[in-house]
Scaffold this active site. Structure first.
Site, PDB file in Angstrom:
ATOM      1  CB  SER A 150      -0.885  -0.017   1.247  1.00 37.18           C
ATOM      2  OG  SER A 150      -1.700   1.122   1.311  1.00 37.18           O
ATOM      3  CE1 TYR A 186     -12.460   0.239   1.588  1.00 37.24           C
ATOM      4  CE2 TYR A 186     -10.712  -0.597   0.180  1.00 37.24           C
ATOM      5  CZ  TYR A 186     -11.971  -0.733   0.727  1.00 37.24           C
ATOM      6  OH  TYR A 186     -12.732  -1.829   0.439  1.00 37.24           O
ATOM      7  CD  GLU A 187      -4.573   0.358  -0.710  1.00 35.38           C
ATOM      8  OE1 GLU A 187      -4.898   0.462  -1.906  1.00 35.38           O
ATOM      9  OE2 GLU A 187      -3.437   0.676  -0.284  1.00 35.38           O
ATOM     10  CG  LEU A 188      -3.131   1.519   6.562  1.00 31.99           C
ATOM     11  CD1 LEU A 188      -2.718   2.893   7.070  1.00 31.99           C
ATOM     12  CD2 LEU A 188      -2.245   0.443   7.136  1.00 31.99           C
ATOM     13  CD1 TRP A 236      -7.077   5.678  -4.089  1.00 31.10           C
ATOM     14  CD2 TRP A 236      -8.138   3.835  -3.420  1.00 31.10           C
ATOM     15  NE1 TRP A 236      -8.176   5.504  -4.892  1.00 31.10           N
ATOM     16  CE2 TRP A 236      -8.844   4.372  -4.499  1.00 31.10           C
ATOM     17  CE3 TRP A 236      -8.625   2.677  -2.824  1.00 31.10           C
ATOM     18  CZ2 TRP A 236      -9.992   3.793  -5.016  1.00 31.10           C
ATOM     19  CZ3 TRP A 236      -9.775   2.104  -3.337  1.00 31.10           C
ATOM     20  CH2 TRP A 236     -10.450   2.654  -4.416  1.00 31.10           C
TER      21      TRP A 236
END
Length: 91
Positions: free
Chosen positions: A13, A78-80, A75
């Protein structure tokens, strides 16, 4: 008996501004046999969000490239959040 372990799967990420560094990291990991997912060149829509969730769930590790740009990346956040939710659900 020499048993081979499967190659780890890593979700990388990073903020868009850090793409060059992320690519170098991904290439170095891949050269060592690590399966890395670090970019998806598709339009941002519901299927992308679903695909990211699937990839994070299928990964053994989440690697986050932290830089001054990270805090401004929706992003990365969100990924975390997705990875934390996966981890809490697994417990």
């Amino acid at each position: 008996m020499n048993e081979q372990r499967p190659h780890p799967k890593v979700f990388l990420s990073y903020a868009t501004e850090d793409r060059d560094v992320a690519t170098r990291i991904a290439e170095a990991l891949e050269a060592r046999g690590v399966n890395v997912w670090y970019d998806l060149a598709v339009p941002v829509d519901h299927s992308l969000i679903h695909r990211i969730s699937e990839l994070i769930s299928a990964s053994d590790y989440l690697l986050v490239l932290i830089s001054p740009h990270t805090k401004n990346s929706d992003w990365v956040m969100y990924e975390l959040a997705t990875a934390v939710k996966k981890e809490l659900t697994a417990r």
